[in-house]
Design a protein around this motif. Structure first.
Motif, short mmCIF file in Angstrom:
data_model
loop_
_atom_site.label_atom_id
_atom_site.label_comp_id
_atom_site.label_asym_id
_atom_site.label_seq_id
_atom_site.Cartn_x
_atom_site.Cartn_y
_atom_site.Cartn_z
N ASP A 114 -14.94 10.32 -1.91
CA ASP A 114 -15.01 9.97 -3.33
C ASP A 114 -13.69 10.26 -4.04
O ASP A 114 -13.24 9.49 -4.90
N TYR A 115 -13.07 11.40 -3.69
CA TYR A 115 -11.79 11.77 -4.30
C TYR A 115 -10.71 10.76 -3.95
O TYR A 115 -9.91 10.34 -4.81
N GLU A 116 -10.66 10.34 -2.67
CA GLU A 116 -9.67 9.35 -2.24
C GLU A 116 -9.84 8.03 -2.99
O GLU A 116 -8.87 7.42 -3.46
N GLU A 117 -11.09 7.60 -3.11
CA GLU A 117 -11.35 6.35 -3.82
C GLU A 117 -10.97 6.46 -5.29
O GLU A 117 -10.41 5.52 -5.88
N TYR A 118 -11.24 7.63 -5.90
CA TYR A 118 -10.89 7.82 -7.31
C TYR A 118 -9.38 7.81 -7.50
O TYR A 118 -8.87 7.18 -8.43
N VAL A 119 -8.65 8.53 -6.62
CA VAL A 119 -7.19 8.58 -6.75
C VAL A 119 -6.58 7.19 -6.59
O VAL A 119 -5.70 6.78 -7.36
N GLU A 120 -7.04 6.45 -5.59
CA GLU A 120 -6.50 5.11 -5.37
C GLU A 120 -6.84 4.20 -6.56
O GLU A 120 -6.00 3.41 -7.01
N SER A 121 -8.07 4.30 -7.06
CA SER A 121 -8.46 3.49 -8.22
C SER A 121 -7.63 3.87 -9.44
O SER A 121 -7.14 3.00 -10.17
N TRP A 122 -7.45 5.17 -9.67
CA TRP A 122 -6.65 5.63 -10.81
C TRP A 122 -5.20 5.16 -10.70
O TRP A 122 -4.61 4.71 -11.68
N ALA A 123 -4.64 5.26 -9.50
CA ALA A 123 -3.24 4.85 -9.30
C ALA A 123 -3.08 3.36 -9.57
O ALA A 123 -2.12 2.94 -10.23
N HIS A 124 -4.00 2.56 -9.08
CA HIS A 124 -3.89 1.11 -9.30
C HIS A 124 -4.12 0.76 -10.78
O HIS A 124 -3.47 -0.15 -11.32
N GLU A 125 -5.03 1.46 -11.43
CA GLU A 125 -5.24 1.21 -12.86
C GLU A 125 -4.01 1.61 -13.68
O GLU A 125 -3.66 0.95 -14.66
N THR A 126 -3.34 2.68 -13.28
CA THR A 126 -2.16 3.14 -14.00
C THR A 126 -1.00 2.17 -13.83
O THR A 126 -0.12 2.07 -14.70
N LYS A 127 -0.97 1.45 -12.71
CA LYS A 127 0.13 0.51 -12.48
C LYS A 127 0.09 -0.66 -13.45
O LYS A 127 1.12 -1.30 -13.69
N PHE A 177 0.26 8.29 -2.23
CA PHE A 177 0.61 8.54 -0.84
C PHE A 177 0.10 9.89 -0.36
O PHE A 177 -0.21 10.07 0.82
N TYR A 178 -0.01 10.86 -1.27
CA TYR A 178 -0.57 12.15 -0.87
C TYR A 178 -2.04 11.97 -0.47
O TYR A 178 -2.50 12.55 0.52
N ALA A 179 -2.77 11.15 -1.24
CA ALA A 179 -4.16 10.87 -0.89
C ALA A 179 -4.24 10.14 0.45
O ALA A 179 -5.14 10.41 1.26
N ARG A 180 -3.30 9.25 0.72
CA ARG A 180 -3.32 8.52 1.99
C ARG A 180 -2.98 9.42 3.16
O ARG A 180 -3.54 9.30 4.25
N VAL A 181 -2.02 10.34 2.95
CA VAL A 181 -1.64 11.26 4.02
C VAL A 181 -2.81 12.14 4.42
O VAL A 181 -3.05 12.40 5.60
N LYS A 182 -3.58 12.63 3.44
CA LYS A 182 -4.70 13.52 3.72
C LYS A 182 -5.97 12.77 4.10
O LYS A 182 -6.96 13.38 4.48
N SER A 183 -5.94 11.46 4.00
CA SER A 183 -7.13 10.68 4.30
C SER A 183 -7.36 10.61 5.80
O SER A 183 -6.42 10.64 6.61
#
Length: 340
Positions: A120-133, A174-180
């Motif tokens: 859930d955290y990974e999905e939230y971070v990725e969603s937040w990052a894309h929304e911020t872009k 990328f931090y979320a992807r590294v830890k995924s």
């Protein structure tokens, strides 16, 4: 063979007791009738060997059955497999197995919940990052179309803010992807020169403001890797060169072949890194003691770059002389397109 011997070692006292009883019976026969003892000696020896072989075979079979049940239980410690394991152990060991099963099931449940939270955290971070872009893209569009209406100072500050936000978003993503636990790499042939030019375009306003001199000594070779990795690596390296530049800043990109790798060298003439700090530049959170600018650094950029590089089988190495620039070498493995 070693496992068989280890399995039998725990039964040595009982086997010795059995052997003692057998010898004691033979002794009684010898005392009772010597002639009968000699007549039956061969039979006694054969029966003893057969008895010990049979006992050892049964014990080995039971130990293997117990081992298999235990390994299956460890892999899937539910109540069904726990009962199967309990059938293979002694009564004294059953309470320990039940406690072990309960502990493993509790740990498994906690691990499953943690995995769900992490996903859930990974999905939230990725969603937040894309929304911020999205607002970042709007800010970039505004700066590109209305730059003439802004003063140079305001334009530079907005570019600086945009790049810092973009770097922070990229680092978080990328931090979320590294830890995924999921690795969504898409390997393809990419041109390093085009990749560098794309990243330089993102930093163009800051490079122009600092009056950077860019030099290219590159071939048009391609490398086989995930496109996002080199973009992130180059962004972190170029961003650091801008942050820690000196007078008359220069940035030189060159390439060469070494030990079966395509090596990209990125060198600047900035403040560099102290020799005592150089071995730790890829450590998480390490900022070193290379000037006032590093006191505000997070120490995450090169750490994430190293983590991404390891996932893509890319080798990063840093060289620097304090006050005389910093060089990062990025070694891409050369992939043989026709191995056969």
């Amino acid at each position: 063979m070693k496992r068989v011997i280890k399995s039998l070692l725990q039964y040595i006292p009982w086997l010795l007791l059995l052997l003692g009883i057998d010898l004691f019976a033979a002794l009684l026969l010898w005392l009772a009738d010597v002639q009968a003892f000699y007549a039956l000696m061969i039979v006694i020896v054969l029966v003893t060997v057969l008895l010990f072989t049979l006992v050892c075979g049964v014990l080995i079979h039971l130990e293997r059955k117990k081992e298999q049940a235990f390994l299956t239980f460890l892999h899937n410690p539910d109540e069904y497999h726990e009962e199967l394991l309990l059938e293979t152990v002694s009564v004294a060991q059953r309470e320990y197995i039940r406690q072990l099963g309960k502990t493993l099931r509790d740990k498994q449940l906690a691990y499953t919940e943690l995995q769900t939270q992490l996903s859930d955290y990974e999905e939230y971070v990725e969603s937040w990052a894309h929304e911020t872009k999205t607002p970042l893209s709007l800010l970039t569009l505004l700066l590109d179309n209305r730059r003439d209406e802004l003063s140079p100072i305001v334009s530079f500050k907005l570019d600086y803010i945009r790049n810092r936000i973009q770097e922070s978003v990229d680092q978080m993503l990328f931090y979320a992807r590294v830890k995924s636990t999921r690795k969504d790499y898409l390997f393809e042939h990419i041109c390093i020169r085009m990749c560098i030019e794309d990243v330089l375009d993102d930093y163009r306003p800051l490079l122009d403001e600092k009056q950077f001199q860019i030099q290219f000594r590159l071939s048009d070779d391609t490398v086989y890797t995930d496109r996002r990795g080199p973009y992130f690596l180059l962004g972190q390296i170029i961003g650091n060169s801008i942050k820690y530049c000196g007078e008359g800043p220069e940035l030189c990109f060159s390439s060469f072949q070494r030990d079966g790798c395509y090596v990209l060298s990125i060198k600047d003439n900035g403040v560099g890194v102290r020799s005592c700090d150089l071995p730790y530049v890829f450590e998480k959170g390490f900022t070193g003691d290379s000037g006032e600018g590093r006191k505000k650094a997070t120490g995450m950029g090169l750490y994430l770059a190293k983590e991404i590089a390891e996932g893509l089988n890319i080798i990063l190495s840093a060289n620097s002389e304090w006050g005389n620039g910093f060089e990062m070498q990025v070694a891409f493995p050369v992939v043989d397109e026709n191995p056969y």
